[in-house]
Write an enzyme that holds these catalytic residues in place. Sequence first.
Site, PDB file in Angstrom:
ATOM      1  N   GLY A 151      18.814 -44.202  32.715  1.00  0.00           N
ATOM      2  CA  GLY A 151      19.008 -45.429  31.944  1.00  0.00           C
ATOM      3  C   GLY A 151      19.827 -45.163  30.693  1.00  0.00           C
ATOM      4  O   GLY A 151      20.748 -45.895  30.354  1.00  0.00           O
ATOM      5  N   ALA A 152      19.480 -44.063  29.999  1.00  0.00           N
ATOM      6  CA  ALA A 152      20.162 -43.724  28.751  1.00  0.00           C
ATOM      7  C   ALA A 152      19.797 -42.286  28.381  1.00  0.00           C
ATOM      8  O   ALA A 152      18.878 -41.708  28.957  1.00  0.00           O
ATOM      9  CB  ALA A 152      19.728 -44.681  27.638  1.00  0.00           C
ATOM     10  N   MET A 153      20.534 -41.720  27.425  1.00  0.00           N
ATOM     11  CA  MET A 153      20.239 -40.352  26.979  1.00  0.00           C
ATOM     12  C   MET A 153      20.396 -40.255  25.476  1.00  0.00           C
ATOM     13  O   MET A 153      21.414 -40.661  24.911  1.00  0.00           O
ATOM     14  CB  MET A 153      21.178 -39.369  27.693  1.00  0.00           C
ATOM     15  CG  MET A 153      21.045 -37.932  27.214  1.00  0.00           C
ATOM     16  SD  MET A 153      19.405 -37.237  27.601  1.00  0.00           S
ATOM     17  CE  MET A 153      19.254 -36.015  26.291  1.00  0.00           C
ATOM     18  N   GLU A 154      19.389 -39.638  24.848  1.00  0.00           N
ATOM     19  CA  GLU A 154      19.248 -39.659  23.391  1.00  0.00           C
ATOM     20  C   GLU A 154      20.043 -38.570  22.685  1.00  0.00           C
ATOM     21  O   GLU A 154      19.514 -37.944  21.751  1.00  0.00           O
ATOM     22  CB  GLU A 154      17.763 -39.545  23.040  1.00  0.00           C
ATOM     23  CG  GLU A 154      17.095 -38.208  23.408  1.00  0.00           C
ATOM     24  CD  GLU A 154      16.470 -38.151  24.796  1.00  0.00           C
ATOM     25  OE1 GLU A 154      16.893 -38.939  25.657  1.00  0.00           O
ATOM     26  OE2 GLU A 154      15.580 -37.317  25.028  1.00  0.00           O
ATOM     27  N   ASN A 155      21.295 -38.311  23.047  1.00  0.00           N
ATOM     28  CA  ASN A 155      22.053 -37.298  22.327  1.00  0.00           C
ATOM     29  C   ASN A 155      22.100 -37.671  20.854  1.00  0.00           C
ATOM     30  O   ASN A 155      22.481 -38.793  20.502  1.00  0.00           O
ATOM     31  CB  ASN A 155      23.482 -37.234  22.864  1.00  0.00           C
ATOM     32  CG  ASN A 155      23.514 -37.080  24.363  1.00  0.00           C
ATOM     33  OD1 ASN A 155      22.911 -36.178  24.914  1.00  0.00           O
ATOM     34  ND2 ASN A 155      24.192 -38.005  25.031  1.00  0.00           N
ATOM     35  N   HIS A 185      14.130 -47.210  22.231  1.00  0.00           N
ATOM     36  CA  HIS A 185      13.578 -45.968  22.812  1.00  0.00           C
ATOM     37  C   HIS A 185      14.457 -44.769  22.431  1.00  0.00           C
ATOM     38  O   HIS A 185      13.958 -43.754  21.937  1.00  0.00           O
ATOM     39  CB  HIS A 185      13.516 -46.136  24.337  1.00  0.00           C
ATOM     40  CG  HIS A 185      13.072 -44.927  25.102  1.00  0.00           C
ATOM     41  ND1 HIS A 185      11.841 -44.846  25.704  1.00  0.00           N
ATOM     42  CD2 HIS A 185      13.693 -43.750  25.380  1.00  0.00           C
ATOM     43  CE1 HIS A 185      11.712 -43.671  26.311  1.00  0.00           C
ATOM     44  NE2 HIS A 185      12.833 -42.979  26.132  1.00  0.00           N
ATOM     45  N   GLU A 186      15.757 -44.896  22.626  1.00  0.00           N
ATOM     46  CA  GLU A 186      16.654 -43.775  22.313  1.00  0.00           C
ATOM     47  C   GLU A 186      16.637 -43.498  20.809  1.00  0.00           C
ATOM     48  O   GLU A 186      16.742 -42.351  20.374  1.00  0.00           O
ATOM     49  CB  GLU A 186      18.076 -44.061  22.798  1.00  0.00           C
ATOM     50  CG  GLU A 186      18.191 -44.389  24.291  1.00  0.00           C
ATOM     51  CD  GLU A 186      17.445 -43.431  25.203  1.00  0.00           C
ATOM     52  OE1 GLU A 186      17.474 -42.212  24.954  1.00  0.00           O
ATOM     53  OE2 GLU A 186      16.805 -43.899  26.173  1.00  0.00           O
ATOM     54  N   HIS A 189      13.731 -41.435  19.850  1.00  0.00           N
ATOM     55  CA  HIS A 189      13.978 -40.026  20.185  1.00  0.00           C
ATOM     56  C   HIS A 189      14.695 -39.275  19.053  1.00  0.00           C
ATOM     57  O   HIS A 189      14.630 -38.044  19.005  1.00  0.00           O
ATOM     58  CB  HIS A 189      14.859 -39.914  21.427  1.00  0.00           C
ATOM     59  CG  HIS A 189      14.096 -39.941  22.723  1.00  0.00           C
ATOM     60  ND1 HIS A 189      12.992 -39.171  22.948  1.00  0.00           N
ATOM     61  CD2 HIS A 189      14.320 -40.625  23.877  1.00  0.00           C
ATOM     62  CE1 HIS A 189      12.564 -39.387  24.187  1.00  0.00           C
ATOM     63  NE2 HIS A 189      13.345 -40.265  24.771  1.00  0.00           N
ATOM     64  N   GLU A 208       8.824 -38.249  25.740  1.00  0.00           N
ATOM     65  CA  GLU A 208       8.970 -39.526  26.445  1.00  0.00           C
ATOM     66  C   GLU A 208       7.842 -40.513  26.178  1.00  0.00           C
ATOM     67  O   GLU A 208       8.087 -41.703  26.007  1.00  0.00           O
ATOM     68  CB  GLU A 208       9.134 -39.284  27.947  1.00  0.00           C
ATOM     69  CG  GLU A 208      10.417 -38.539  28.307  1.00  0.00           C
ATOM     70  CD  GLU A 208      11.674 -39.183  27.717  1.00  0.00           C
ATOM     71  OE1 GLU A 208      11.638 -40.375  27.341  1.00  0.00           O
ATOM     72  OE2 GLU A 208      12.691 -38.478  27.615  1.00  0.00           O
TER      73      GLU A 208
HETATM   74 ZN   LIG Z   1      13.418 -41.087  26.666  1.00  0.00          ZN
END
Ligand SMILES: [Zn+2]
Length: 729
Positions: A151-155, A185-186, A189, A208
């Site tokens: 869905g997404a990535m928290e870089n 959510h991201e 993180h 998570e």
């Molecule tokens: Zn996550």
Amino acid sequence: MHRAVDPADGEAYVYGMSFLDAAPSIFACFDQPDLKAPYDVTVHAPQGWTVFGNGATEQTGPQDFRLATTKPLATYFVTVCAGPWATLRDEHDGIPLSISARASQRDLLEAQAPQMFEVTKQSFDHYHRLFGVRYDFGDYDQLFVPEFNAGAMENPGCVVHSDSMIFRGGISRAQLLGRSNTIAHEMAHMWFGDMVTMTWWDDLWLNESFAEYMSHRCLAESTEFTEAFVDFGASRKAWGYRADRAPSTHPVAGAPAPDAHSALQNFDGISYAKGASVLRQLIAHIGDDAFVVGVRDHIERHLYANAGLADFMSAMERASGRDLTAWQQAWLGTAGTDVVAVHLERDGDRVTGATGTRHAPVERPADRPHTFDVAGYSGGDRVLQADLTAERDEQQVPELVGQRVPELLIPNAADLTWAEVRLDDATLAALPEQLAGVPDGSARAVAWCALDAGVMTGRVDPRLLAGTIARSWGRESDDGIRAGVAMRIVPRLRAFLPAAEVPDAYRGIAAAGRELFDRSADGSPDQLAGARLVAGASDDVQLLGRWLTGDGLPESLRDDTELRWAVARSLARVDALDDATLQRLSDADRTMQGELEGIRIRALRPTAEAKEQAWESLAHDADLSNYQLVAHAEGLWGSGDPELLRPYVARYFADVPPLAERVTGMALGRVATAAFPWPMVEQDTLDRSREALARTDLADDVRRSIVDQSFLLECALRARTAFPGGDTP
Ligand SMILES: [Zn+2]
């Protein structure tokens, strides 16, 4: 590094996803999250491209870029995203913000970015207030990238999202809530995961579960989406309960991760939804003030470093002044879902005695204390209520004595605990007519989950679930619940119902959508929700044919590309979409999504030739993207009678395991799941799954897909055996 070409304009885009074990395939490093270092990155890119990464970008030549030195980062966060992006910029509280998408999506981006910027700003304010530590990764860039497998990535400083969240066509509140939740959510993180990173992947939940819990809290407290926890109950927890029933379930904390790649298997409903629910139980247990003090303490102690379960629990113990050893073992160290129920004794319309029960699954013994409530409803009013602390398998609930006996009795109505709620027979029988009238959204979400669980475990007739959708869905006021039922329950239900009754059941479901569509104002969200359910569930060729040309649709839906494709899929499913029409639809939508829809629709046609072509491409065409593979698989299994589909059961087990040679990681799991022969609800499919699982040459991702999908199939077989066709419920 993934490269994708946009068919709309031929432009290429590149982005890096170093997660989870992938960083060593891009640069020399170990895939260990406790090895953190600052990064200096320079980029040489084609003329006219823009470049984003973890540090702010400075252009140093016509084709050269330097990214600012980062804070110490784990290797799995490092990214570069480059291409001719369409980018919009803003600023908040001293933090430069940007949102980017493919150039061909510029118009959609311009229309939708203001809402995304607003949620981003509200979330920054919320987290700064709550955590007491400021975000400090520099610019906050969000990019909506093509063909993303998550869905997404928290870089840190450079979050990537799937571009499926740049919506086309009508946008429902549930979609907006879902995207806002991913944004929040991201952002959570940035603190949980990025500033404080778990020491090793067996504490994945620290990342998570926290982000999952915090994003819903942020939406509910600081944005317009005050109903976020209702959506959590209806969608996210439903996902988690299914995962916790499956043989692949595991404890929230400490699931074994012998290496980084094997940890990928635990990105499931347990690590997200169950973990977040357990945090809500922790708050119910120690109080919110202690929880917040503990969270702040935890962040401050381990800033830009790493921490594990023991560090987190000792922060909670210091903050609450309580020994949490037993609580931690009960909730974080065990797998499985307890069954909770409340039994009333009555005299006329008054309660004379009440017992709350709690039982752990026989095969997974545990002693979990639950803090929750029970509520009762009659004629749309809450007429009964009590709070319970269940620390034994059976306890009296004296607070209920003397209260009115309700028509619907819903344990865990406020949805504070993690449990399979067992509804009594009278409540089950009353659900179809009364569920929509229950005034508490959380209680309705809990009841839908209880129905779903009952069907999955073979205790509730799937026809009762179909009947509740038919009679209650159109009167449901929460768009998140509506969407959760339409997207997660409706597509799977056909495997549970007696095969001969499926067409009629789906006509009943489509009629519920039609009824909502007909009585809603033009352009309203209700009308959109109704139209989508009809488009997905109906087999009325006349109606669908008219809708495909816009006839019978209001102005707002006539040019809705996504709705048009949903209608086309339903027509293709019954072989009522000819080549010329498909060509016309494809010509009108020369985009990445349009291309995928074309693939899916060709595979959906219930003919031997269409199925054969789809399978050949899936199994042997090495040029297809992961998204294209999934589209072939979804189309193939999305229609056709068992005779037509049966040959592909054996071919799944022959052709899918070798795909591991050219598809890897999350993508392999998605393809293996979509290609699994789940509509073949037959003992033979199960037998072949078990045989396959005895093999020693399966990739982890394929094995996990077979374990989970064959478990669903087993549940469906059990439901069809327990509730065979013939009599009406
Ligand atoms: Zn996550």
